[in-house]
Design a protein around this motif. Structure first.
Motif, PDB file in Angstrom:
ATOM      1  N   ALA A 107       0.774  -1.243   0.001  1.00  0.00           N
ATOM      2  CA  ALA A 107      -0.044   0.142   0.161  1.00  0.00           C
ATOM      3  C   ALA A 107       1.018   1.121   0.083  1.00  0.00           C
ATOM      4  N   ARG A 108       0.048   2.311  -0.654  1.00  0.00           N
ATOM      5  CA  ARG A 108       0.998   3.486  -0.391  1.00  0.00           C
ATOM      6  C   ARG A 108       0.238   4.513   0.000  1.00  0.00           C
ATOM      7  N   HIS A 109       0.675   5.693   0.628  1.00  0.00           N
ATOM      8  CA  HIS A 109      -0.332   6.666   1.258  1.00  0.00           C
ATOM      9  C   HIS A 109      -0.573   7.832   0.463  1.00  0.00           C
ATOM     10  N   HIS A 110      -1.985   8.354   0.292  1.00  0.00           N
ATOM     11  CA  HIS A 110      -2.539   9.579  -0.464  1.00  0.00           C
ATOM     12  C   HIS A 110      -2.155  10.763   0.346  1.00  0.00           C
ATOM     13  N   GLY A 111      -1.610  11.459  -0.062  1.00  0.00           N
ATOM     14  CA  GLY A 111      -1.736  12.953   0.414  1.00  0.00           C
ATOM     15  C   GLY A 111      -0.445  13.457   1.052  1.00  0.00           C
ATOM     16  N   PRO A 112      -0.185  14.666   1.308  1.00  0.00           N
ATOM     17  CA  PRO A 112       1.059  15.154   1.798  1.00  0.00           C
ATOM     18  C   PRO A 112       1.231  15.290   3.092  1.00  0.00           C
ATOM     19  N   HIS A 113       0.441  14.891   3.965  1.00  0.00           N
ATOM     20  CA  HIS A 113       0.768  14.735   5.547  1.00  0.00           C
ATOM     21  C   HIS A 113       1.430  13.466   5.924  1.00  0.00           C
ATOM     22  N   VAL A 114       2.083  13.321   6.952  1.00  0.00           N
ATOM     23  CA  VAL A 114       2.953  12.010   7.391  1.00  0.00           C
ATOM     24  C   VAL A 114       1.664  11.002   7.700  1.00  0.00           C
ATOM     25  N   PRO A 115       2.009   9.695   7.163  1.00  0.00           N
ATOM     26  CA  PRO A 115       1.046   8.491   7.154  1.00  0.00           C
ATOM     27  C   PRO A 115       1.180   8.126   8.717  1.00  0.00           C
ATOM     28  N   GLN A 116      -0.282   7.948   9.241  1.00  0.00           N
ATOM     29  CA  GLN A 116      -0.171   7.510  10.329  1.00  0.00           C
ATOM     30  C   GLN A 116      -0.780   6.054  10.401  1.00  0.00           C
ATOM     31  N   THR A 117      -0.601   5.045  11.740  1.00  0.00           N
ATOM     32  CA  THR A 117      -1.072   4.007  11.567  1.00  0.00           C
ATOM     33  C   THR A 117      -2.679   3.877  11.838  1.00  0.00           C
ATOM     34  N   GLY A 118      -3.181   2.784  11.761  1.00  0.00           N
ATOM     35  CA  GLY A 118      -4.692   2.685  12.049  1.00  0.00           C
ATOM     36  C   GLY A 118      -5.556   2.629  10.967  1.00  0.00           C
ATOM     37  N   PRO A 119      -6.788   2.789  10.850  1.00  0.00           N
ATOM     38  CA  PRO A 119      -7.797   2.266   9.906  1.00  0.00           C
ATOM     39  C   PRO A 119      -7.662   3.242   8.733  1.00  0.00           C
ATOM     40  N   HIS A 120      -7.842   2.794   7.534  1.00  0.00           N
ATOM     41  CA  HIS A 120      -7.556   3.753   6.085  1.00  0.00           C
ATOM     42  C   HIS A 120      -8.469   3.121   5.257  1.00  0.00           C
ATOM     43  N   ARG A 121      -8.874   4.049   4.364  1.00  0.00           N
ATOM     44  CA  ARG A 121      -9.718   3.631   3.278  1.00  0.00           C
ATOM     45  C   ARG A 121      -9.074   3.578   1.964  1.00  0.00           C
ATOM     46  N   ILE A 122      -9.472   2.624   1.089  1.00  0.00           N
ATOM     47  CA  ILE A 122      -8.927   2.387  -0.102  1.00  0.00           C
ATOM     48  C   ILE A 122      -9.390   3.420  -1.231  1.00  0.00           C
ATOM     49  N   ARG A 123      -8.466   4.435  -1.454  1.00  0.00           N
ATOM     50  CA  ARG A 123      -9.019   5.263  -2.492  1.00  0.00           C
ATOM     51  C   ARG A 123      -8.637   4.946  -4.067  1.00  0.00           C
ATOM     52  N   ALA A 124      -8.010   4.095  -4.179  1.00  0.00           N
ATOM     53  CA  ALA A 124      -7.720   3.790  -5.535  1.00  0.00           C
ATOM     54  C   ALA A 124      -6.669   2.544  -5.504  1.00  0.00           C
ATOM     55  N   ILE A 125      -6.455   2.002  -6.810  1.00  0.00           N
ATOM     56  CA  ILE A 125      -5.345   0.741  -7.176  1.00  0.00           C
ATOM     57  C   ILE A 125      -4.713   1.307  -8.089  1.00  0.00           C
ATOM     58  N   GLU A 126      -3.285   1.130  -7.877  1.00  0.00           N
ATOM     59  CA  GLU A 126      -2.313   1.491  -8.938  1.00  0.00           C
ATOM     60  C   GLU A 126      -1.433   0.191  -9.031  1.00  0.00           C
ATOM     61  N   ASN A 127      -1.502  -0.353  -9.991  1.00  0.00           N
ATOM     62  CA  ASN A 127      -0.877  -1.475 -10.670  1.00  0.00           C
ATOM     63  C   ASN A 127      -1.005  -2.632  -9.474  1.00  0.00           C
ATOM     64  N   CYS A 128      -0.202  -2.939  -8.393  1.00  0.00           N
ATOM     65  CA  CYS A 128      -0.270  -3.779  -7.300  1.00  0.00           C
ATOM     66  C   CYS A 128      -0.309  -3.153  -6.014  1.00  0.00           C
ATOM     67  N   TYR A 129      -0.521  -1.815  -6.104  1.00  0.00           N
ATOM     68  CA  TYR A 129      -0.423  -0.933  -4.629  1.00  0.00           C
ATOM     69  C   TYR A 129      -2.052  -0.659  -4.398  1.00  0.00           C
ATOM     70  N   LEU A 130      -2.374  -0.578  -3.089  1.00  0.00           N
ATOM     71  CA  LEU A 130      -3.525  -0.023  -2.700  1.00  0.00           C
ATOM     72  C   LEU A 130      -3.011   1.351  -2.246  1.00  0.00           C
ATOM     73  N   VAL A 131      -3.794   2.360  -2.817  1.00  0.00           N
ATOM     74  CA  VAL A 131      -3.623   3.868  -2.594  1.00  0.00           C
ATOM     75  C   VAL A 131      -4.450   4.024  -1.389  1.00  0.00           C
ATOM     76  N   LEU A 132      -3.949   4.369  -0.173  1.00  0.00           N
ATOM     77  CA  LEU A 132      -4.910   4.472   1.032  1.00  0.00           C
ATOM     78  C   LEU A 132      -4.816   5.887   1.612  1.00  0.00           C
ATOM     79  N   GLU A 133      -5.954   6.267   2.187  1.00  0.00           N
ATOM     80  CA  GLU A 133      -6.311   7.579   2.609  1.00  0.00           C
ATOM     81  C   GLU A 133      -6.956   7.326   4.237  1.00  0.00           C
ATOM     82  N   PRO A 134      -6.120   8.337   5.004  1.00  0.00           N
ATOM     83  CA  PRO A 134      -6.744   7.776   6.692  1.00  0.00           C
ATOM     84  C   PRO A 134      -8.280   8.210   6.714  1.00  0.00           C
ATOM     85  N   LEU A 135      -8.679   7.552   7.787  1.00  0.00           N
ATOM     86  CA  LEU A 135     -10.410   7.798   8.045  1.00  0.00           C
ATOM     87  C   LEU A 135     -10.602   8.696   8.936  1.00  0.00           C
TER      88      LEU A 135
END
Length: 143
Positions: free
Chosen positions: A115-143
């Motif tokens: 998975a990769r993080h979406h957005g400019p801020h520092v990624p946090q642990t915890g629950p995330h939502r799948i925003r998109a799929i790029e190749n074999c990566y899930l693009v995640l955004e925090p909830l």
């Protein structure tokens, strides 16, 4: 069994793992093993074979990883997932930790995904939502 045959077996092993995982890194390592096999065919010593395998395979992996880091975070603004990927967009996953390169490994639908993080801020642990799929990566955004 000749040394070149052993190197070709190692290359085939890396290609087989790559087909199972979808990771380009394993394919690059297979190129390193193929380079060593060619050196063995040319009659080079084992030292030269290992050096070629390390330089081609390891150097290729390092080069590719640096290229991904240069690309930076993925901008998926306006990105639409088509086909079966639409079923995954909006689903939730839990991120236990992020690697220094901004990627994470998450379990989704019973298998491990990168998975990769979406957005400019520092990624946090915890629950995330799948925003998109790029190749074999899930693009995640925090909830």
């Amino acid at each position: 069994m000749s040394e070149s045959t052993l190197w070709w077996i190692v290359a085939a092993f890396f290609v087989s793992l790559e087909l199972l995982s979808g990771s380009l890194y394993l394919l690059i390592l297979a190129f390193g093993a193929a380079g060593a096999a060619l050196c063995a065919l040319l009659g080079q010593s084992q030292d030269v074979q290992f050096i070629v395998a390390a330089v081609v395979g390891g150097g290729g992996v390092l080069f590719w990883h640096r290229q991904l880091l240069k690309r930076g975070p993925i901008d998926t603004e306006g990105y639409t997932t088509t086909g079966l990927g639409q079923l995954d967009v909006g689903e939730e996953v839990s991120v236990a930790g992020w690697a220094p390169d901004g990627t994470a490994q998450v379990v989704y639908r019973g298998s491990a995904w990168m998975a990769r993080h979406h957005g400019p801020h520092v990624p946090q642990t915890g629950p995330h939502r799948i925003r998109a799929i790029e190749n074999c990566y899930l693009v995640l955004e925090p909830l």
